[in-house]
Design a protein around this motif. Structure first.
Motif, PDB file in Angstrom:
ATOM      1  N   ASN A 162      -7.589  49.746  39.169  1.00 25.73           N
ATOM      2  CA  ASN A 162      -7.924  49.999  37.772  1.00 25.73           C
ATOM      3  C   ASN A 162      -7.267  48.976  36.851  1.00 25.73           C
ATOM      4  O   ASN A 162      -7.876  48.519  35.874  1.00 25.73           O
ATOM      5  CB  ASN A 162      -7.486  51.414  37.375  1.00 25.73           C
ATOM      6  N   ARG A 163      -6.016  48.600  37.160  1.00 24.80           N
ATOM      7  CA  ARG A 163      -5.349  47.578  36.355  1.00 24.80           C
ATOM      8  C   ARG A 163      -6.074  46.237  36.496  1.00 24.80           C
ATOM      9  O   ARG A 163      -6.223  45.492  35.516  1.00 24.80           O
ATOM     10  CB  ARG A 163      -3.895  47.426  36.791  1.00 24.80           C
ATOM     11  N   ILE A 173     -13.781  47.251  31.641  1.00 22.96           N
ATOM     12  CA  ILE A 173     -12.819  48.159  31.008  1.00 22.96           C
ATOM     13  C   ILE A 173     -13.280  49.606  31.152  1.00 22.96           C
ATOM     14  O   ILE A 173     -12.483  50.503  31.463  1.00 22.96           O
ATOM     15  CB  ILE A 173     -12.627  47.779  29.531  1.00 22.96           C
ATOM     16  N   PHE A 174     -14.576  49.847  30.971  1.00 25.00           N
ATOM     17  CA  PHE A 174     -15.103  51.208  31.134  1.00 25.00           C
ATOM     18  C   PHE A 174     -14.911  51.699  32.565  1.00 25.00           C
ATOM     19  O   PHE A 174     -14.424  52.821  32.790  1.00 25.00           O
ATOM     20  CB  PHE A 174     -16.588  51.240  30.753  1.00 25.00           C
ATOM     21  N   HIS A 208      -9.262  45.786  37.029  1.00 29.30           N
ATOM     22  CA  HIS A 208     -10.446  45.873  36.177  1.00 29.30           C
ATOM     23  C   HIS A 208     -10.084  45.621  34.716  1.00 29.30           C
ATOM     24  O   HIS A 208     -10.735  44.828  34.022  1.00 29.30           O
ATOM     25  CB  HIS A 208     -11.088  47.258  36.306  1.00 29.30           C
ATOM     26  N   MET A 209      -9.049  46.314  34.245  1.00 31.42           N
ATOM     27  CA  MET A 209      -8.653  46.205  32.843  1.00 31.42           C
ATOM     28  C   MET A 209      -8.203  44.787  32.506  1.00 31.42           C
ATOM     29  O   MET A 209      -8.590  44.217  31.485  1.00 31.42           O
ATOM     30  CB  MET A 209      -7.532  47.202  32.542  1.00 31.42           C
ATOM     31  N   GLY A 265     -12.823  50.558  34.732  1.00 30.99           N
ATOM     32  CA  GLY A 265     -11.404  50.645  35.027  1.00 30.99           C
ATOM     33  C   GLY A 265     -10.790  51.933  34.515  1.00 30.99           C
ATOM     34  O   GLY A 265      -9.967  52.555  35.186  1.00 30.99           O
ATOM     35  N   ILE A 266     -11.192  52.339  33.317  1.00 34.56           N
ATOM     36  CA  ILE A 266     -10.652  53.572  32.737  1.00 34.56           C
ATOM     37  C   ILE A 266     -11.152  54.799  33.497  1.00 34.56           C
ATOM     38  O   ILE A 266     -10.392  55.731  33.792  1.00 34.56           O
ATOM     39  CB  ILE A 266     -11.044  53.669  31.243  1.00 34.56           C
ATOM     40  N   THR A 267     -12.438  54.811  33.826  1.00 38.62           N
ATOM     41  CA  THR A 267     -13.035  55.983  34.459  1.00 38.62           C
ATOM     42  C   THR A 267     -12.884  55.994  35.976  1.00 38.62           C
ATOM     43  O   THR A 267     -13.035  57.044  36.607  1.00 38.62           O
ATOM     44  CB  THR A 267     -14.533  56.059  34.129  1.00 38.62           C
ATOM     45  N   GLY A 268     -12.616  54.819  36.574  1.00 40.24           N
ATOM     46  CA  GLY A 268     -12.527  54.740  38.027  1.00 40.24           C
ATOM     47  C   GLY A 268     -13.869  54.848  38.721  1.00 40.24           C
ATOM     48  O   GLY A 268     -13.937  55.180  39.914  1.00 40.24           O
TER      49      GLY A 268
END
Length: 445
Positions: A281-282, A101-102, A284-285, A104-107
């Motif tokens: 990113n999605r 999640i981290f 990852h999330m 994914g949010i930060t890329g």
């Protein structure tokens, strides 16, 4: 999610049996009954189906298979009781979920993997192969197929290796479509042969039961034994001990993400009528959320990955032939997973018929994963010194706990190869990512 007959039939035969492959380990080493283990596997399948059903990823999700040998060694070696082992599973899942999640949010995911040198990646992948082989041939493992059904297990393992990796067979399959179709059935031919051999030799007894699985009752008892809401949350020490394995698993995960995206990118021009939304990113999330949910509901780390490469290939092959064959890629994916609701696991005649074959299913999965990882790892580096350091790193990962293995591997690489390997040009890192991606095609079944 329209009905797709070929994928539906394959899903019942292959996806169902493979989804139950961890049941022998759950019963032999984690204190679950057969019914509780099947119930846990059912929740794993429902969660993994959320990847495409809820989050919309056009990928056929699968296990993080190369990580399983590391997971078994860490959890079974670090927990003295089933409760502690499930707490370690929860710690692993929550660590991995937070990391995904981290990133994914930060890329930052791509940058993290690009920093890891080829020799360390190769050591991790080769370590997974060694750990898988050690698990298969462990004479003290009560769940080992080679200990309980040696003749049937060896027959199934030999057949799977022949159908999957034999060059003479592949040459003949290119000339004879019937052989290609047999190979395309995945694990099914091995299961059939194992069942026949097991019956003839007397190694297997089939106790087929009628009726349906009492899911509410067995889910309640399973949660009482495994869920952190009942047995307690992992300690801080458990979370810290699990951190290196979460990082190792992420490297394997990232290779699957790259592979899945490239496969769709190559297929998309042949189906311009359906634009597939690929979003790293999605992904990852979504995978992070699934792992977090699993940590509470059915903690068994490694079952919530992003790609089952073999199935993605099968679905894409028919999807690219046109809308008249498969209207949407989600038709094929959902049909292969029997639409995300594993009714198969509830039908006792089917589940109990598969029960004697499940240790063999796990052994086959580990063998194919180990062989594919070994062949990949040996191609990640070409320098002889780096290969030696890679082998030592792999041995450290396969024999020691994650922290010790990681530190030993890093120390070996720094001393033997030199610190410059961590500051190599980005082009070399990109080549490593490509090699890791290509690996998943061979290792995931």
């Amino acid at each position: 999610m329209r009905f797709a007959l070929p994928e539906f039939l394959q899903g019942i035969c292959v996806a169902g049996a493979t989804g139950l492959a961890l049941v022998p380990v759950m019963t032999a080493s984690f204190g679950l009954s057969f019914e509780e283990a099947v119930t846990m596997a059912m929740f794993h399948t429902m969660l993994i189906s959320a990847g495409w059903m809820i989050f919309g990823d056009p990928l056929a999700p699968g296990w993080l298979t190369p990580a399983l040998p590391f997971i078994f060694a860490f959890v079974l070696g670090g927990g003295n009781t089933p409760e502690e082992q499930f707490q370690l599973m929860t710690a692993l899942s929550l660590n991995f979920a937070a990391l995904l999640i981290f990133l994914g949010i930060t890329g930052l995911g791509a940058k993290l993997v690009a920093w890891v040198p080829n020799v360390l990646k190769g050591g991790i992948i080769l370590g997974a192969a060694v750990a898988a082989f050690l698990r298969i041939f462990d004479q003290n493992d009560a769940a080992s197929a080679l200990n309980s059904t040696p003749i049937a297990a060896i027959s199934a393992l030999a057949l799977c290796m022949f159908l999957t990796f034999s060059k003479p067979f592949q040459r003949q399959a290119a000339k004879m479509p019937i052989l290609a179709k047999i190979a395309g059935l995945g694990l099914l031919p091995a299961f059939v042969v194992a069942g026949v051999v097991g019956l003839v030799t007397g190694e297997m007894q089939f106790n087929i039961q009628s009726g349906l699985l009492d899911v509410p009752t067995h889910a309640t008892s399973m949660w009482e034994k495994a869920s952190p809401l009942n047995i307690g949350w992992p300690s801080v020490t458990m979370f810290l001990n699990a951190l290196p394995l979460a990082f190792i698993t992420y490297i394997l995960f990232f290779g699957d993400v790259v592979t899945g995206n490239e496969m769709i990118k190559n297929s998309q021009p042949m189906r311009p009528d359906e634009k597939l939304d690929v979003n790293g990113n999605r992904t990852h999330m979504a995978t992070g959320i699934r792992n977090a949910a699993m940590a509470v509901v059915a903690p068994f780390f490694g079952t919530q990955g992003v790609l089952w490469t073999g199935i993605q290939v099968i679905v894409l092959k028919r999807w690219v032939t046109g809308r008249d064959k498969m209207d949407s890629i989600f038709d094929g994916i959902s049909a292969y997973y029997v639409y995300g609701f594993p009714v198969l696991f509830i039908v006792l005649p089917i589940v109990t018929m598969l029960q004697p074959l499940l240790p063999i299913a796990l052994a086959v999965t580990l063998l194919l994963t180990g062989f594919a990882c070994a062949t990949l790892a040996l191609t990640t580096v070409t320098d002889s010194t780096e290969r030696g350091a890679m082998v030592l790193t792999a041995i450290a990962f396969s024999l020691f706990d994650p922290w010790t293995g990681l530190l030993a591997g890093l120390a070996t690489i720094l001393v033997v190869v030199g610190p410059g390997v961590f500051t190599a040009k980005k082009e070399a890192a990109d080549a490593a990512d490509k090699a890791t991606a290509e690996a998943a095609v061979a290792k995931d079944l």
